[in-house]
Design an enzyme around this catalytic site. Sequence first.
Site, PDB file in Angstrom:
ATOM      1  N   LEU A 200       8.195  -1.491   7.055  1.00 56.11           N
ATOM      2  CA  LEU A 200       8.234  -0.543   8.158  1.00 56.11           C
ATOM      3  C   LEU A 200       7.889  -1.225   9.473  1.00 56.11           C
ATOM      4  O   LEU A 200       8.568  -1.042  10.475  1.00 56.11           O
ATOM      5  CB  LEU A 200       7.259   0.599   7.891  1.00 56.11           C
ATOM      6  CG  LEU A 200       7.649   1.532   6.751  1.00 56.11           C
ATOM      7  CD1 LEU A 200       6.627   2.643   6.618  1.00 56.11           C
ATOM      8  CD2 LEU A 200       9.025   2.119   6.974  1.00 56.11           C
TER       9      LEU A 200
ATOM     10  N   LEU B  60       2.094   4.589   6.711  1.00 54.77           N
ATOM     11  CA  LEU B  60       3.478   4.676   7.175  1.00 54.77           C
ATOM     12  C   LEU B  60       3.493   4.921   8.672  1.00 54.77           C
ATOM     13  O   LEU B  60       4.273   4.340   9.416  1.00 54.77           O
ATOM     14  CB  LEU B  60       4.206   5.806   6.444  1.00 54.77           C
ATOM     15  CG  LEU B  60       4.286   5.675   4.928  1.00 54.77           C
ATOM     16  CD1 LEU B  60       5.088   6.829   4.335  1.00 54.77           C
ATOM     17  CD2 LEU B  60       4.927   4.359   4.536  1.00 54.77           C
TER      18      LEU B  60
ATOM     19  N   ARG C 218      -8.882   3.861   5.198  1.00 47.09           N
ATOM     20  CA  ARG C 218      -7.681   4.478   5.752  1.00 47.09           C
ATOM     21  C   ARG C 218      -7.480   5.863   5.144  1.00 47.09           C
ATOM     22  O   ARG C 218      -7.702   6.052   3.952  1.00 47.09           O
ATOM     23  CB  ARG C 218      -6.453   3.614   5.461  1.00 47.09           C
ATOM     24  CG  ARG C 218      -5.164   4.185   5.987  1.00 47.09           C
ATOM     25  CD  ARG C 218      -4.001   3.266   5.747  1.00 47.09           C
ATOM     26  NE  ARG C 218      -3.715   3.062   4.334  1.00 47.09           N
ATOM     27  CZ  ARG C 218      -3.084   3.944   3.562  1.00 47.09           C
ATOM     28  NH1 ARG C 218      -2.684   5.103   4.061  1.00 47.09           N
ATOM     29  NH2 ARG C 218      -2.862   3.672   2.291  1.00 47.09           N
TER      30      ARG C 218
ATOM     31  N   ARG D 177     -11.197   8.882  -0.419  1.00 46.40           N
ATOM     32  CA  ARG D 177     -10.868   7.911  -1.455  1.00 46.40           C
ATOM     33  C   ARG D 177     -12.043   7.012  -1.824  1.00 46.40           C
ATOM     34  O   ARG D 177     -12.316   6.781  -3.000  1.00 46.40           O
ATOM     35  CB  ARG D 177      -9.706   7.035  -0.985  1.00 46.40           C
ATOM     36  CG  ARG D 177      -8.415   7.803  -0.908  1.00 46.40           C
ATOM     37  CD  ARG D 177      -7.295   6.957  -0.332  1.00 46.40           C
ATOM     38  NE  ARG D 177      -6.045   7.725  -0.334  1.00 46.40           N
ATOM     39  CZ  ARG D 177      -4.906   7.281   0.146  1.00 46.40           C
ATOM     40  NH1 ARG D 177      -4.824   6.063   0.672  1.00 46.40           N
ATOM     41  NH2 ARG D 177      -3.829   8.020   0.106  1.00 46.40           N
TER      42      ARG D 177
ATOM     43  N   GLY E 158       7.729  -4.605  10.298  1.00 45.42           N
ATOM     44  CA  GLY E 158       8.607  -5.711  10.680  1.00 45.42           C
ATOM     45  C   GLY E 158      10.030  -5.238  10.921  1.00 45.42           C
ATOM     46  O   GLY E 158      10.648  -5.585  11.933  1.00 45.42           O
TER      47      GLY E 158
ATOM     48  N   HIS F  14      -8.179   2.880  -4.347  1.00 47.65           N
ATOM     49  CA  HIS F  14      -7.644   4.226  -4.502  1.00 47.65           C
ATOM     50  C   HIS F  14      -8.114   4.811  -5.826  1.00 47.65           C
ATOM     51  O   HIS F  14      -7.981   4.184  -6.862  1.00 47.65           O
ATOM     52  CB  HIS F  14      -6.114   4.161  -4.454  1.00 47.65           C
ATOM     53  CG  HIS F  14      -5.493   5.478  -4.139  1.00 47.65           C
ATOM     54  ND1 HIS F  14      -5.565   6.542  -4.994  1.00 47.65           N
ATOM     55  CD2 HIS F  14      -4.773   5.893  -3.063  1.00 47.65           C
ATOM     56  CE1 HIS F  14      -4.915   7.566  -4.446  1.00 47.65           C
ATOM     57  NE2 HIS F  14      -4.425   7.201  -3.281  1.00 47.65           N
TER      58      HIS F  14
ATOM     59  N   SER G  31      -0.254   9.819  -6.955  1.00 51.31           N
ATOM     60  CA  SER G  31      -0.491  10.334  -5.605  1.00 51.31           C
ATOM     61  C   SER G  31      -1.805  11.101  -5.476  1.00 51.31           C
ATOM     62  O   SER G  31      -2.230  11.823  -6.369  1.00 51.31           O
ATOM     63  CB  SER G  31       0.657  11.236  -5.184  1.00 51.31           C
ATOM     64  OG  SER G  31       0.327  11.906  -3.995  1.00 51.31           O
TER      65      SER G  31
END
Lengths: 664, 232, 253
Positions: free
Chosen positions: A43, A469, A463, A337, A45, A266, A284
């Site tokens: 995404l 993204l 994060r 998380r 680069g 995660h 997820s």
Amino acid sequence: MPLKSNVPPGELGEKWTKYRSSMPLVAPNNKRRLEVIVVGTGLAGGAAAATLGELGYKVKVFTFHDSPRRAHSIAAQGGINAAKNYQNDGDSVYRLFYDTIKGGDYRSREANVHRLAEVSVNIIDQAVAQGVPFAREYGGLLANRSFGGVQVSRTFYARGQTGQQLLLGAYQSLSRQVSLGNVTMYNRHEMVDLVKVDGKARGIIARNLLTGELERHAAHAVVLGTGGYGNVFYLSTNAMNSNVSAAWRTVKRGAFMANPCFTQIHPTCIPVSGEYQSKLTLMSESLRNDGRVWVPKKKEDAIAIREGKKNGRDLSEEERDYYLERRYPAFGNLVPRDVASRAAKTACDEGLGVSPTGLAVYLDFADAIMRYGKSRATTLHEPDASDARIKELGTAVIEEKYGNLFEMYEKITGENPYVMPMKIYPAVHYTMGGLWVDYNLQTNIPGLFATGEANFSDHGANRLGASALMQGLADGYFVLPYTIGTFLADEIRTPMIDPDQKEFMDAEKAVADRISQVLDVKGNQSAESFHRRLGKIMWEYCGMSRSEEGLAKGREDIRRLRQEFYEDVFVPGTADEYNPELEKALRVADFLELGELMMVDAKDRDESCGGHFREEFKTEDGEALRRDEEYTYVSAWEWDDHDPILHKEDLVFENVELKTRSYK
Amino acid sequence: MNTWFVRFITSSIGKKVVMALTGLFLISFLIIHLIGNLQLLSGAGGQAFNEYAYFMTHNPLIKATSYGLYASILLHAIQGILLWIKNRQARGSQGYAVKANRTAGASKASYRMGAIGSIILIFLVIHLIQFWYQTHWGSQIETVDYEGWDQPINDLYALVAFTYTNIWMVVFYVVCMIFVGLHLWHGFESAFQTLGLSHEKWTPLVKIVGRVLSVALAAGFAIIPIWMYLNQ
Amino acid sequence: MGADNMKLTLKIWRQKGNKAKGQFQTYQVDNVSTHMSFLEMLDVLNEKLVSDKQEPVAFEHDCREGICGTCSLVINGYPHGPMQGTTTCQLHMRHFNDGDTITIEPWRSAAFPVVKDLVVNRDAFDRIIQSGGFISVNTGQAQDGNAIPIEKEVANEAMDAATCIGCGACVAACPNASAMLFTAAKVSHLAHMPQGEVEAAQRARRMVEQHDAEGFGRCSNITACEAECPKEISVEHIARLNREYLSSSVGGK
């Protein structure tokens, strides 16, 4: 040397707008004469390369994959955040900014994060214009869902394949620029060194992976969008080939590595099933909306389950410990998380794990199935539905919501998660640390820029979901293409860089020597086996819980392992052919240095924050203890084989008050 | 010729469109052909069939259409062979040692359309020499007088009946009709797919029609030699 | 619960390089666990080969979660193995039996030249996308994301096509080595979206021209592609491509 963040002055909300309107520009006729190398086609680069091409720069793009579309951005499942406030639920740029700063445990740079929140809205528009098939409501408008750590619904998604669709959008834009001749694509080319001329980044040495040939590529500036380095842990949710080498090569040329120990672990991944395991698969985060996390209360039960004598499903409510709900009643199963991961580790450390390895906890949907089943039975006017019928109805609802995830779980484990509670365990997922960059995304080497996960800038020590993204595309589409102008505006008189000058020849020679060194060891152990051992050391001493003593030991172990590597690695084949084993060996060699730096960084940071948990620094009830007085800074490390040198960038919070996160 | 037309007709989809259109046209011919040939079963010395054959060979409109038919057969066959060659090249020189032939809806016959088509082509050549050539220029054919006709007409019925007294000829025709059925089974629905005529509601119907048609045509044509052999 | 001591015989295609002649070689792998993925089983083989100072089998893989499209392999005649809707990396050994002989081959197509062993070059796919598989919009030119409502069903259908991972199984499965499903998936995805409809006809024409130029075969609607597609993309999209192509070539300018 104090690091200059180059954050423009002014009100937080106006910094970027003002700066963008006043920064130096490069005229279109000059852009044609300026070359830019972009390494990486994910995404960050891919989007940067496409946009730079559209602006008129001459762009060369490199990926070690066989196609730009394979970059690991493709694997992101959940979604992308944007402060659109389409749901009218009180979202705003400021709220997204605040959530991100807080989620990052106050270790990120305010101005960068605010800019990220500002451009987040443009990303969605851009992606829609590219044809990204985002999920829609019946009225035809964009749908949103919620993610952990926030109270609004701002996540846009395309089924469970949001990363794929966004990456394909960027890939298609990039392909268009290739077809127009603005961008030259180099597939199966791996960056193996950075070339500096007069202190500025002026090109790279790339290895053609098909032929093994070393190539010298020159440009006026170099952009890295080469992703994170989670694979230093060997087992992670990263793709098998994700690596740190491109970034690490720039570190070896003087770039600083910032906060390398900030790793996101995660909580919901499929547990390790054996020694041969090559990678871990993420389930997820959205599953924690309906799944309840638990372990047996009694050790005997856990042991019986591990030995296959008992079945988790058969334990009564009294025999179960829903530890997240017990410890964090306010957030329950939806704690962030880092908190959820640590709690799972604690439970397994106490011997309560439920897989044969002892490293797994249950994520149970039985209650959710019954709850949804009852509600569906009411809707269907079936007040007397039997338990079996309710279960059937509830299973259908769960299937609608999470069908593809459940299917993936069953494919991998062979167990039916509708019947048996899922087993999950935390796994390395993302690295918040990365190359140090200023507000312009420029590293401390002039002309060298870093975007996306490769830089450190926006996520602090943790994060939030659906933000990776967002950051990759923000950097690639809307930040770097502007800010690179601040450097290139002064380069319009610089002629084309000559790739045959001494600096390039020297760098190429150095790479060739390094390759020979690895090939010439001709020892007995595969690069893979070293990687696996490194991973174990990292996980043991620099994983979910770290201590001063452990980190010191870990560092020593890695140094010894590195020495052993150069004495006993065996790499089959030669340098001048397609040789995946050689590629792997070179990457492992770099991981062996990075791993050490992570230990150093983690040891230096005497506090617990976000994903970095130091056993010495916790509250009485075992929660992370941040030490803002001493550690509100970015640790930017200059590599030195004996003693890496620390450079600090103080973090100044003018708009947000530093608070202790509490989820109780 | 127009460049757009050349470009279209030489593209992979253009070539397939030619196959689809000619194929559908040939199927429509087969339907007419079968209806006509069923007159062979009406007995009575074959008068009905011979009168039908006379009509088919002397009506100017049908004559004109027949040139279209010849062209279609040639185009379908030549294009088919060209596609087959092209596809072999695309597959490459090294084949699979093991290959499972799984499909999603299409018949297994779809894998062998080229081979099946070639068999049908060979059949067609033999068939045409046997009947069509004889009708037009042959010496084996007799004539016959019917009431109400002012001149004798060809007794094609006698030729057909004679041909099917040979059990091997009957077997040959029946076997070839099985291939025709297989060819149509895939060909009919495939033509619609190629023309882009695909629809959630209508495609299932197209498939049923195609399958009924291919069975009916193959069975219909196969019954004739069998019936005539048994009733000689 | 699965076993962890399966013995397998692997017949693997070995080929030094594109110009070299390839042949099958037979390997024995012991102690295969049913929990292993197919690629992990090959990892075990390679680890053993390397420790015996032999050259490991080259095969491509990356994400190992079924989305990047890097892995390939024709396993016992099935691209991505016998399980439908599954990439090789998500295929697990519990679907095989102790004592099985497994034949492993690369994608075979003239347009996908072999690089080494089981690795092929799929650059042709990139060039097909470059020929038109995009919407011509520059960064910054977009209007608000909600400016054009898109029917939920239409967005879903577009997504069904867009889910293509570009692995090439369709080509490997097709007896004609046609890449129509790949090409159609992109044409159909973009043609479904109002943003992509503008260029739809031209896109179809260009991409088909490139498809043909790359040396892929011609689709004869065999549907093997759909049967083997790990994302189960429907040949319905090929019909859509044909429609777009016809309207562009015969209709249009």
